[in-house]
Scaffold this active site. Sequence first.
Site, PDB file in Angstrom:
ATOM      1  CG  ASP A 258      37.165  14.792 -30.553  1.00  0.00           C
ATOM      2  OD1 ASP A 258      37.549  15.054 -31.711  1.00  0.00           O
ATOM      3  OD2 ASP A 258      37.944  14.583 -29.603  1.00  0.00           O
TER       4      ASP A 258
ATOM      5  CG  HIS B 258      42.795  10.010 -29.061  1.00  0.00           C
ATOM      6  ND1 HIS B 258      41.672   9.254 -29.232  1.00  0.00           N
ATOM      7  CD2 HIS B 258      42.394  11.303 -29.162  1.00  0.00           C
ATOM      8  CE1 HIS B 258      40.619  10.051 -29.434  1.00  0.00           C
ATOM      9  NE2 HIS B 258      41.035  11.300 -29.383  1.00  0.00           N
TER      10      HIS B 258
ATOM     11  CD  GLU C 133      43.588  14.786 -36.089  1.00  0.00           C
ATOM     12  OE1 GLU C 133      44.499  14.522 -35.268  1.00  0.00           O
ATOM     13  OE2 GLU C 133      42.633  14.023 -36.315  1.00  0.00           O
ATOM     14  CG  HIS C 134      42.281  18.171 -33.360  1.00  0.00           C
ATOM     15  ND1 HIS C 134      42.906  16.961 -33.127  1.00  0.00           N
ATOM     16  CD2 HIS C 134      41.057  17.876 -33.841  1.00  0.00           C
ATOM     17  CE1 HIS C 134      42.084  15.977 -33.450  1.00  0.00           C
ATOM     18  NE2 HIS C 134      40.957  16.487 -33.892  1.00  0.00           N
TER      19      HIS C 134
ATOM     20  CD  GLN D 199      44.628  15.083 -30.116  1.00  0.00           C
ATOM     21  OE1 GLN D 199      43.688  15.824 -29.940  1.00  0.00           O
ATOM     22  NE2 GLN D 199      44.576  14.075 -30.970  1.00  0.00           N
TER      23      GLN D 199
ATOM     24  CG  HIS E 298      42.433  14.025 -80.532  1.00  0.00           C
ATOM     25  ND1 HIS E 298      42.883  12.726 -80.595  1.00  0.00           N
ATOM     26  CD2 HIS E 298      42.103  14.237 -79.227  1.00  0.00           C
ATOM     27  CE1 HIS E 298      42.836  12.195 -79.379  1.00  0.00           C
ATOM     28  NE2 HIS E 298      42.366  13.090 -78.532  1.00  0.00           N
TER      29      HIS E 298
END
Lengths: 431, 431
Positions: free
Chosen positions: B361, B262, B327-328, B259, B420
């Site tokens: 991934d 990145h 996220e993960h 991670q 209406h």
Amino acid sequence: MAIRLDATDSNFNAAFADLLAMKREVSDDVDAIVRDIIDEVRARGDDALYDYTAKFDRFDARSKGLRISEAEIEAAVAKVDPEVMKALELAAERIRSHHARQLPKDDFYEDALGVKLGSRWNAIEAVGLYVPGGLAAYPSSVLMNAVPAKVAGVERLVMVVPTPDDVLNPLVLAAAKLAGVDEIYRIGGAQAVAALAYGTQSIAPVYKIVGPGNAFVAAAKRRVFGLVGIDMIAGPSEVLILADKNNDPDWLAVDLMAQAEHDKVAQAILITDDAATADAVEEAVKRLLTTLPKAEIAGASWADYGAVITVPDWETGMALANRIAPEHLELAMDNAPDYLDKVRNAGAVFVGHYTPEAVGDYVGGSNHVLPTARSARFSSGLSTLDFVKRTSVLECNVENLRQIGPAAVTLARQEGLEAHARSVAKRLNME
Amino acid sequence: MAIRLDATDSNFNAAFADLLAMKREVSDDVDAIVRDIIDEVRARGDDALYDYTAKFDRFDARSKGLRISEAEIEAAVAKVDPEVMKALELAAERIRSHHARQLPKDDFYEDALGVKLGSRWNAIEAVGLYVPGGLAAYPSSVLMNAVPAKVAGVERLVMVVPTPDDVLNPLVLAAAKLAGVDEIYRIGGAQAVAALAYGTQSIAPVYKIVGPGNAFVAAAKRRVFGLVGIDMIAGPSEVLILADKNNDPDWLAVDLMAQAEHDKVAQAILITDDAATADAVEEAVKRLLTTLPKAEIAGASWADYGAVITVPDWETGMALANRIAPEHLELAMDNAPDYLDKVRNAGAVFVGHYTPEAVGDYVGGSNHVLPTARSARFSSGLSTLDFVKRTSVLECNVENLRQIGPAAVTLARQEGLEAHARSVAKRLNME
């Protein structure tokens, strides 16, 4: 008078393109003001909310508190006429049963290699619902937003509604109570959006904010988007009616004006394959406008944005409808169901002579929060799905990893991500 | 060194709140620049694209045209190593079969009163996919965005990718070809987003834009949101690993660094119920950082945003995980599947010792475009659902309208919408 177009005219394409490009939304540049309001609420919390409420809604919320109490809600609801309460209950129940069908199902399975994959759905824990005050305070909108949230399983549904001059709207509170709203605060505007997104001393933050509002509310939602989720930012409403010759022109006229009475920038369009129907509806609208309470608004909408289009056949008519991508599409033809398959872009379709759009606004059961301004080309009306989110699940055993892992190692190295590659390779004793 | 926290410490709550509030995203203020770029592309079309490409990507696209030709794509793809191509094909096929299960089903039914209700799903006709150039050009991301769009039935999938110095990325083009992308243009930045949203002489507009990008791309997507749909605006990536004592510390360390490599603002967090594991992983990370090619990036991420948290039990651990809403989420415990039910907020869960996040991934089959920065509290990873939209359908006959219409009339009059009310009343001969 609405614009009149004929799809067989040589200049039709250009005129239709102009109609599509018509910009109905006034984009007030309120962004700087909204930024300041949000900053103030973040910095000063409740104190900022008291100040803005005194300024914009003309009352002091310090003494009674920001939250509308159970006792206040009960007292307001007691004022609602029983017949109206029954109508609200019918609406809530029909919305509830339709939206329950939209709950997505978890999906867990093993694929051909034995890898376990899954999708698990959970409700969003806390959601904020913005409800406008004053003229645009529609109890039906409270139901349309709040009921699906509760059907989805949202535990904490927080409503904000401005109460100008400290006046509560009994019907709005009744709808909130029916729908199961958990907390209600007497605040509005960008300051209410900021309070929901960031939280204050009295108001715990939520994770998503839905509901319609004015330019300030829309700008505030756009600003907090990312920190919290938001729904689509709604523009002025529109209806497109496709009508054959077998229609009472008065019915079509009142359906068009039901859209037009919402807003001077609402849009009502009729497409028909029968020129006599086109003429008759234009006459019927004129007559109707002499008796409608909101004739000034409806008349302005019809004059500025209304359109009557004649087409040689329904293939042409459906193609135009899909380009318009209307929020509401009425199919007022004898064989209306036959055309359903041809609808590609529309928020909601109302089928046949006995389904005026207004029935869908209240008691049809489907949602009346729908994509406006041609956004039905890429988005959907509000649904239970807007209040849930999905977690994907992946499970490999060593056997699975041996089968698919080497490809991951190859791709990770191509992307220059060596730790990615090694995290798989190490488990397989690869290098 | 990562921060080390102990959930039983008296000051833990404050320290954990600080960790949650950590702002990792640098919000460059590029909005004014982006507004100008969008205005230029709207006004000057292709000419503006040529100028920006010359300026930012350092080549003249006038001669060869904006579109990357079939011949160029074929020539680039021919350069890809066959083993890499096989890995891409495995990935594409696994993504395809998983995402096919996500296609929503139409639902048409009659309710207890005989009212016909329905939901019809259609693909969005035209979608744009932004693919970053340079370092962040990941063929896996092309597959993760493009395959679900094609599974959904998007007819026109348009990719834009900057090609700095006029250099094509063979793997990115191979992935696009495999996924069935229909058109590819050699443009990037805010100008590419503007071209997709508004169209130019060479590029027809699309209805939705997805895909990751830098601050300019993100600001441009935020600006065109409403005119077109957009996906979530992705922030820096993060992983949370829950690990018991039965783990190889080297495996956990490499997962954390996968991670961290990145981005310097990526975040890797370990939660464990075993202090010895916490110590061992910290040591293992140190060792690993001496051999990783991206040790500088990964080391900075670990030092600035990494965290190791010890917890007394998994009830505490799961509660923290749901507050982080990563996220993960890796569940690296012997009885990991038992904890799945406790996961409320996470983009994706990777279950057990043999499911490192990196396998997801590339080749797991589920999507790697996932909600970052705690947005898993209110949103989901990319899926087939992002490329379809729903039209609701309502059909009443006169009998149905007689049953539910009067309630609509009542509510419409309460809301002051007389047209209406009359659109229903007229059909029932009510007043």
